[in-house]
Motif scaffolding. Structure first.
Motif, PDB file in Angstrom:
ATOM      1  N   ARG A  61       0.851  -1.188   0.000  1.00 45.83           N
ATOM      2  CA  ARG A  61       0.000   0.000   0.000  1.00 45.83           C
ATOM      3  C   ARG A  61       0.885   1.235   0.000  1.00 45.83           C
ATOM      4  O   ARG A  61       1.950   1.259   0.587  1.00 45.83           O
ATOM      5  CB  ARG A  61      -0.901   0.029   1.237  1.00 45.83           C
ATOM      6  N   ALA A  62       0.415   2.253  -0.646  1.00 43.21           N
ATOM      7  CA  ALA A  62       1.151   3.508  -0.696  1.00 43.21           C
ATOM      8  C   ALA A  62       0.865   4.331   0.552  1.00 43.21           C
ATOM      9  O   ALA A  62      -0.198   4.220   1.166  1.00 43.21           O
ATOM     10  CB  ALA A  62       0.746   4.289  -1.936  1.00 43.21           C
ATOM     11  N   THR A  63       1.815   5.168   0.938  1.00 50.75           N
ATOM     12  CA  THR A  63       1.642   6.041   2.101  1.00 50.75           C
ATOM     13  C   THR A  63       1.693   7.520   1.721  1.00 50.75           C
ATOM     14  O   THR A  63       1.186   8.357   2.456  1.00 50.75           O
ATOM     15  CB  THR A  63       2.737   5.772   3.151  1.00 50.75           C
ATOM     16  N   LEU A  67      -5.636   5.866  -7.582  1.00 47.45           N
ATOM     17  CA  LEU A  67      -4.439   5.043  -7.436  1.00 47.45           C
ATOM     18  C   LEU A  67      -4.272   4.700  -5.962  1.00 47.45           C
ATOM     19  O   LEU A  67      -4.452   5.560  -5.101  1.00 47.45           O
ATOM     20  CB  LEU A  67      -3.210   5.804  -7.940  1.00 47.45           C
ATOM     21  N   THR A  68      -3.920   3.435  -5.659  1.00 46.28           N
ATOM     22  CA  THR A  68      -3.816   3.012  -4.261  1.00 46.28           C
ATOM     23  C   THR A  68      -2.512   2.290  -3.937  1.00 46.28           C
ATOM     24  O   THR A  68      -2.122   2.237  -2.783  1.00 46.28           O
ATOM     25  CB  THR A  68      -4.974   2.066  -3.889  1.00 46.28           C
ATOM     26  N   GLN A  69      -1.851   1.713  -4.914  1.00 48.19           N
ATOM     27  CA  GLN A  69      -0.675   0.879  -4.676  1.00 48.19           C
ATOM     28  C   GLN A  69       0.616   1.653  -4.946  1.00 48.19           C
ATOM     29  O   GLN A  69       0.677   2.464  -5.869  1.00 48.19           O
ATOM     30  CB  GLN A  69      -0.705  -0.355  -5.576  1.00 48.19           C
ATOM     31  N   ALA A  70       1.620   1.385  -4.148  1.00 51.49           N
ATOM     32  CA  ALA A  70       2.926   2.017  -4.338  1.00 51.49           C
ATOM     33  C   ALA A  70       3.451   1.679  -5.732  1.00 51.49           C
ATOM     34  O   ALA A  70       3.336   0.550  -6.189  1.00 51.49           O
ATOM     35  CB  ALA A  70       3.905   1.540  -3.280  1.00 51.49           C
ATOM     36  N   GLY A  71       3.993   2.676  -6.407  1.00 46.22           N
ATOM     37  CA  GLY A  71       4.531   2.501  -7.749  1.00 46.22           C
ATOM     38  C   GLY A  71       3.579   2.900  -8.854  1.00 46.22           C
ATOM     39  O   GLY A  71       3.995   3.094  -9.994  1.00 46.22           O
ATOM     40  N   ILE A 113       3.986   6.448  -3.442  1.00 40.74           N
ATOM     41  CA  ILE A 113       5.209   5.974  -2.817  1.00 40.74           C
ATOM     42  C   ILE A 113       4.837   5.237  -1.536  1.00 40.74           C
ATOM     43  O   ILE A 113       3.976   5.686  -0.781  1.00 40.74           O
ATOM     44  CB  ILE A 113       6.135   7.161  -2.485  1.00 40.74           C
ATOM     45  N   GLY A 114       5.522   4.119  -1.283  1.00 42.90           N
ATOM     46  CA  GLY A 114       5.277   3.338  -0.077  1.00 42.90           C
ATOM     47  C   GLY A 114       6.480   3.355   0.846  1.00 42.90           C
ATOM     48  O   GLY A 114       7.451   4.079   0.627  1.00 42.90           O
TER      49      GLY A 114
END
Length: 110
Positions: A19-21, A79-83, A98-99
């Protein structure tokens, strides 16, 4: 049975993304801002064609509005996922999630 369980675990571990932060916003190739994904925010980024509106809410981010003619970055949605990223080329604006973990390599970042 054990082989099937091992295969399922490896598949899940390989295909899941962290997950992205944070969301990093770029304007004309330079970092414009970096925001926490857990804090609701709306940011207007001025580019050559006008304002691009970036919306952040509940751990996700999107480009809500862009003056570009084809709207590809808006169509990318939340968008929800890192990358993950959305790029508005005509207005020279983009966002990248970014995560906490280092970025994994893929065909685009290699």
């Amino acid at each position: 049975m054990v082989l099937g369980l091992l295969w399922a675990m490896l598949t899940y571990w390989t295909w899941t993304q962290p997950r992205a932060t944070r969301v990093r916003i770029y304007q004309d190739g330079k970092v414009y801002a970096e925001l926490d994904l857990m804090a609701a925010n709306i940011l207007h980024v001025t580019g050559p064609l006008g304002d691009t509106v970036v919306e952040v809410a509940a751990g996700k981010a999107r480009i809500a509005h862009d003056p570009s003619p084809r709207q590809y970055c808006v169509k990318a949605g939340w968008l929800t996922q890192a990358g993950q990223s959305a790029i508005c080329l005509p207005n020279r604006t983009s966002i990248e999630l970014i995560g906490n973990q280092p970025r994994s390599y893929d065909s685009l970042s290699y």
